[in-house]
Motif scaffolding. Structure first.
Motif, short mmCIF file in Angstrom:
data_model
loop_
_atom_site.label_atom_id
_atom_site.label_comp_id
_atom_site.label_asym_id
_atom_site.label_seq_id
_atom_site.Cartn_x
_atom_site.Cartn_y
_atom_site.Cartn_z
N THR B 503 -27.04 107.11 23.25
CA THR B 503 -27.60 108.45 23.13
C THR B 503 -26.84 109.43 24.03
O THR B 503 -26.69 110.61 23.70
N LEU B 504 -26.35 108.92 25.15
CA LEU B 504 -25.60 109.78 26.08
C LEU B 504 -24.16 110.00 25.61
O LEU B 504 -23.39 110.69 26.28
N GLY B 505 -23.82 109.38 24.47
CA GLY B 505 -22.49 109.64 23.91
C GLY B 505 -21.44 108.59 24.24
O GLY B 505 -20.26 108.78 23.95
N PHE B 506 -21.87 107.49 24.85
CA PHE B 506 -20.91 106.43 25.15
C PHE B 506 -20.57 105.65 23.89
O PHE B 506 -21.46 105.28 23.13
N SER B 507 -19.29 105.38 23.69
CA SER B 507 -18.89 104.42 22.67
C SER B 507 -19.04 103.02 23.25
O SER B 507 -19.17 102.86 24.47
N THR B 508 -19.04 102.02 22.38
CA THR B 508 -19.13 100.64 22.87
C THR B 508 -18.02 100.37 23.87
O THR B 508 -18.22 99.73 24.90
N GLU B 509 -16.85 100.91 23.57
CA GLU B 509 -15.71 100.64 24.44
C GLU B 509 -15.91 101.27 25.83
O GLU B 509 -15.73 100.61 26.85
N THR B 510 -16.28 102.56 25.85
CA THR B 510 -16.41 103.20 27.16
C THR B 510 -17.58 102.61 27.96
O THR B 510 -17.51 102.49 29.17
N MET B 511 -18.65 102.24 27.25
CA MET B 511 -19.76 101.68 28.04
C MET B 511 -19.38 100.34 28.64
O MET B 511 -19.77 100.02 29.76
N ASN B 512 -18.57 99.58 27.91
CA ASN B 512 -18.14 98.30 28.47
C ASN B 512 -17.16 98.49 29.61
O ASN B 512 -17.17 97.76 30.59
N GLU B 513 -16.31 99.48 29.46
CA GLU B 513 -15.33 99.73 30.51
C GLU B 513 -16.02 100.19 31.79
O GLU B 513 -15.70 99.75 32.88
N GLN B 514 -16.99 101.11 31.65
CA GLN B 514 -17.62 101.68 32.83
C GLN B 514 -18.75 100.83 33.38
O GLN B 514 -18.91 100.69 34.58
N PHE B 515 -19.57 100.29 32.47
CA PHE B 515 -20.79 99.62 32.91
C PHE B 515 -20.89 98.19 32.41
O PHE B 515 -21.97 97.62 32.39
N GLY B 516 -19.74 97.64 31.98
CA GLY B 516 -19.74 96.29 31.42
C GLY B 516 -20.39 95.27 32.34
O GLY B 516 -21.16 94.42 31.89
N PHE B 517 -20.12 95.38 33.64
CA PHE B 517 -20.66 94.37 34.56
C PHE B 517 -22.18 94.49 34.67
O PHE B 517 -22.88 93.49 34.81
N LEU B 518 -22.71 95.71 34.55
CA LEU B 518 -24.17 95.86 34.55
C LEU B 518 -24.76 95.32 33.25
O LEU B 518 -25.76 94.61 33.26
N LEU B 519 -24.11 95.68 32.13
CA LEU B 519 -24.62 95.20 30.84
C LEU B 519 -24.65 93.68 30.81
O LEU B 519 -25.62 93.08 30.33
N GLU B 520 -23.61 93.06 31.35
CA GLU B 520 -23.58 91.61 31.38
C GLU B 520 -24.69 91.07 32.29
O GLU B 520 -25.39 90.11 31.95
N ALA B 521 -24.85 91.71 33.43
CA ALA B 521 -25.88 91.27 34.38
C ALA B 521 -27.27 91.30 33.74
O ALA B 521 -28.14 90.49 34.07
N LEU B 522 -27.48 92.26 32.83
CA LEU B 522 -28.80 92.40 32.19
C LEU B 522 -29.15 91.20 31.32
O LEU B 522 -30.30 91.03 30.92
N GLU B 523 -28.17 90.35 31.05
CA GLU B 523 -28.43 89.19 30.17
C GLU B 523 -28.81 87.93 30.93
O GLU B 523 -29.07 86.90 30.33
N TYR B 524 -28.80 87.99 32.25
CA TYR B 524 -29.03 86.77 33.03
C TYR B 524 -30.36 86.79 33.77
O TYR B 524 -30.42 86.49 34.96
N GLY B 525 -31.43 87.20 33.11
CA GLY B 525 -32.73 87.11 33.77
C GLY B 525 -32.95 88.22 34.77
O GLY B 525 -33.34 87.99 35.92
N PHE B 526 -32.68 89.45 34.33
CA PHE B 526 -32.88 90.63 35.18
C PHE B 526 -34.38 90.90 35.25
O PHE B 526 -35.02 91.07 34.23
N PRO B 527 -34.97 90.96 36.44
CA PRO B 527 -36.43 91.18 36.51
C PRO B 527 -36.77 92.65 36.24
O PRO B 527 -35.94 93.53 36.49
N PRO B 528 -37.97 92.92 35.75
CA PRO B 528 -38.43 94.32 35.68
C PRO B 528 -38.40 94.90 37.10
O PRO B 528 -38.79 94.21 38.05
N HIS B 529 -37.93 96.13 37.23
CA HIS B 529 -37.76 96.67 38.57
C HIS B 529 -37.73 98.18 38.54
O HIS B 529 -37.57 98.79 37.49
#
Lengths: 589, 589
Positions: B503-529
């Motif tokens: 919604t903020l206008g990120f393409s899949t590529e740019t979101m992976n480049e900028q926030f890829g490590f966060l996106l990946e982290a979200l897949e390993y049991g990220f608690p509600p916070h």
């Protein structure tokens, strides 16, 4: 607040028969005869949760679908385990939780390495998935220990009227000391801020402002090549006070560290800490940060061997040097001739031309140089308190080279021979430091601590005539062979500060350009003051029993100053560089 | 420790007849009939010291040679002043110290400005001699207050099991948010670290690591153009927790702030703090950080004026806008027609085409637009609760423009009319924020808080279809019209995080480049916070009653991001730039 009633790792006797709610991660799931056991983990530890379909079929089904690292909320009743089911290796091993409700708060993919204390994962993958690495109990505990250490220190300093005052991160680059990290200014093209290597001048100015007692637990930066216990950024416990003596500052530091030892290790340390002059430390241990958990001190044999017909010894003594020995008790059989060649090679790294040695056997001293020493062998045996089976090594060179060599050999042998009692915490003050060291590369004197250190009053006349003779009102605190921190009284008059800068090779012009604002400040009623700075990373590393500060930093850089997780540092957009008025000249690595 | 037995400013009844030792600075020296009076100052305040030649001729002579800002150590006896000599304006005004010993610890040149509460020195000279500026009682008190505030906050969070965990300063540059300060990497040519604008992602990853409760009082950086309450570096009270609701986090924040109010102001604030939705705040106060210390709310007259024959109102309503009014009670006589022209001009800064207004007189509504409103004047008077002497102003435009305009007018008038009770501390939660704001310049939606904010669950379907409809689980804490801080629940699944970035206008590529490590982290049991971040500088500024954060920062930059004391930023050596593989393209300012 929240639904949790107790941390997994803190379930205890007082919770027996209570209905509790836990939130945590699945450490392990097992199915034993139709009953599911989940080890649920949070920052405080692990507790076993039991899902019996007879208690709740629905909860059992959800538990059955859970995998490692799923995030769960579980409600159940705490029960005493049967005698044979007790796990003595677990803090909560006497108890288990009979679950009747379970909610999956988040799922998890299979982690790239298992979340266990002894991981086989390499450093790079641990840093790339640091958030998983930190889930491992020892890493969680290291950071909780760190938090407890800073908390203890803060509370101590708060209680003793030290004020927590923040100093700038965007400062000025100065040529003294290590290489600065620079920050280009957008508003002022061609101008740069520097990240602080320490808030040294600012904390002195706070004393000038009259704050009397200051502290800060503060990040500092050095753009140096990295080693095991170095990081681009490190944390300093920074303390400064006016109107106190070095002894006062040392006493506060000791009390503070004693508080830390008590509250984090449950250990009562003996106060005051022992003190040793720098000269004595170099003489006895060949180090300005001696590890006193073991003996094997350097023994001066210059007098004993002054007449023996061994060229290496004679040369050293004629050149004003010394001959010293180390006695590695009972180590003769641990070191073959080949091992001794390796040690000799190691010694050469510290400037020694070689490492002469002897072994003590039933019929006297044996080894390559034994034949030169027959006349004095009794004296050597007496002085080194040698017994059969001992290995004696010799250094013969200038005082500095012998100290450096035998000091390093001493430390290495202690490790190899397992001489160190790892449960000991040996604190030690090294006092009466030299004011200057001669830097052979730069061909000038440099500060042993920093240019603001107060010389001993009696030595001030030597500042211009013989800087090597000037000792400083400086002190280091050493723990187990590591320099934990250092401090000093500071110069509080312009005249003396200018003299010291002059000895360091500053012209009037350069000192005014670099330190003019400090020199000026010294004219407006600067109070006598001094302080100390301790390395938090190293302190916590030693308390945690780790041997790399990376293990006590949440998100450290790797050996190449990179963060493998976020990929910092990274390239930036041309617009960013344009706005900063800089250009990259070389992008190859 | 040290020779001092009591701070100057703390000499009190219990010291009467005691022999005490003081250390401090000469605030003032007077000679009255052969007796010398020195007001001696330290961080805690001032006490009067008396040197009588009959008590000690030697001390008297030394005292006679002292000048302002000399640093002294004085020993003497505390004595009650005679009735007529008591100074009720001084904390220690009932006492004086009869000195028998004095040592000059350092001398001082005459300072470039006098060390008094009301200095006439300009900002630049105050910053150049900051160490003197900080000696002024109000500045000393400001920084001591700041230390007390951080101490109180830390103790509160320590007591509530929040762990103090440090995050990196050398991070990665990201395009969202403000401009980054960059740090060139020497080891990796063409690569740059960025100084953190906030430890947002790191603190979320600490939740993922399972630390459960985190805090840090941490420096953050923004390379933006400076304003009164902005500095290149600022300090954030950063808090994050897992498994809590927004209400839980708000409750902790309230308790923490209540503790600060109690311990630094002696004020018991009422808990819980009032809450207002963002929509309501904009509607009633025209601001997302309303100052509720005074009324003068925005009154919606759209319904009342819907049929009047006044084009400005009709246009606004036809375009889906609103007509709202402010009633400045009793202010009719304070504002001339010319003043109203100025106000109208001011209004135009916020997008308004003008500012219609009326004055309430004995015989009804008067003013340029009165003639259009005769039919509805009774209703207007009723709705605005107008009385003779009131000044009523109108905004007619889109909801946003009317809110911005009347909100700004409201704040300005309150100041001009002195409507604000300066002793009040009005805390307020603004909840239910929009998830996005439309950025007309960039032509896209941007985050109202940041891209990691959790939308309200019911609004998630609108993420792709109508982002303007999406509200967030976000909350701001407001104090006296200032945003003290803001927080939210965070997204804890990859899918939702990707949707929001899209919604903020990120393409899949740019979101992976900028926030890829966060996106990946979200897949390993990220608690509600979720969490919150509060601006320490602003909080202390408000508690200190200052109107610029510079007054509560020890060493701030000036309006041009310069430090006039050390001259940072500065040019650096060619070698430094060479080592960093960068070149300056433009050195003009």
């Amino acid at each position: 607040m929240g639904n949790r009633t107790v941390y997994c790792g803190l379930v205890a006797k007082e919770n027996l028969e209570q209905t509790i709610t836990l939130q945590g991660w699945v450490q392990k799931r097992r199915d034993l005869g139709g009953v599911i056991f989940i080890d649920l983990r949070d920052r405080e530890g692990i507790v076993q949760v039991v899902f019996n379909p007879e208690v709740s079929q629905k909860a059992w089904e959800i538990a059955d679908s859970c995998r490692s690292e799923y995030v769960l909320e579980v409600t159940g009743t705490v029960r005493q385990r049967t005698e044979e089911a007790i796990n003595p290796n677990m803090k909560t091993g006497e108890f288990e939780v009979m679950a009747n409700e379970i909610t999956i708060l988040n799922t998890a993919k299979t982690p790239p390495f298992s979340i266990e204390e002894d991981t086989k994962a390499g450093d790079e993958i641990r840093l790339k998935y640091r958030y998983l690495d930190l889930r491992r109990a020892n890493m969680t505990e290291n950071l909780m220990l760190r938090s407890k250490v800073t908390q203890t220190i803060r509370h101590f300093l708060d209680d003793h009227k030290f004020l927590d005052i923040e100093t700038p991160f965007l400062g000025k680059s100065t040529p003294e000391g290590a290489r600065d990290y620079l920050v280009p200014s957008r508003v002022h093209p061609g101008h740069f801020y520097a990240l602080p290597q320490s808030p040294q001048i600012f904390k002195q100015l706070l004393m000038n402002a009259g704050f009397d007692r200051y502290y800060q637990i503060v990040r500092c930066f050095r753009d140096e090549d990295l080693r095991g216990d170095r990081q681009p950024e490190f944390t300093q416990i920074d303390i400064e006070a006016s109107f106190l003596t070095p002894e006062d500052i040392q006493t506060y530091t000791e009390q503070m560290l004693a508080d830390v030892m008590k509250k984090t290790q449950g250990i009562d340390v003996t106060l005051p800490f022992p003190k040793m002059t720098w000269d004595e430390a170099m003489d006895r241990f060949g180090s300005d940060k001696p590890d006193t958990r073991f003996d094997m001190e350097l023994i001066d044999l210059s007098e004993v061997v002054k007449d023996v017909d061994f060229k290496v010894f004679q040369m050293a003594l004629q050149n004003g040097g010394v001959v010293k020995a180390l006695n590695a008790k009972g180590a003769a059989n641990n070191y073959s001739r080949k091992d001794m060649d390796h040690l000799s090679q190691y010694a050469s790294q510290f400037g020694a031309k070689g490492l002469a040695w002897l072994k003590v056997e039933e019929d006297g001293l044996k080894g390559p140089i034994a034949k030169f020493l027959t006349d004095v062998s009794d004296e050597i045996i007496a002085k080194t308190e040698a017994q059969v089976g001992d290995l004696i090594m010799f250094g013969a060179d200038s005082f500095e080279v012998v100290a450096a060599t035998l000091g390093a050999i001493r430390t290495r042998l202690a490790r190899e021979l397992d001489l160190i009692d790892q449960t000991k915490f040996n604190f030690l003050w090294i006092v009466d430091w030299p004011q200057f060291e001669y830097d052979h590369e730069e061909g000038r004197y440099v500060s042993a601590h920093h240019p603001f250190t107060m010389p001993k009053e009696a030595d001030i006349p030597y500042l211009q005539t013989d800087p090597a003779k000037v000792y400083a009102q400086a002190y280091d605190i050493v723990l187990n062979g590591y320099e934990l921190g250092g401090g000093s009284l500071r110069i509080h008059t312009r005249e003396l500060q200018e003299q010291v800068l002059k000895t360091l090779g500053f012209s009037t012009e350069t000192m005014n350009e670099q330190f003019g604002f400090l020199l000026e400040a010294l004219e407006y009623g600067f109070p006598p003051h001094g302080g100390i700075a301790l390395g938090l990373d190293r302190l916590v590393m030693l308390l945690a029993g780790e041997d790399n500060i990376r293990e006590v930093i949440a998100f450290p850089k790797n050996g190449k100053a990179l963060d493998p997780m976020s990929n910092a540092p990274s390239t930036v957009s041309p617009l960013q560089l344009y706005e900063l008025n800089i250009e990259v000249t070389d992008t190859e690595e």
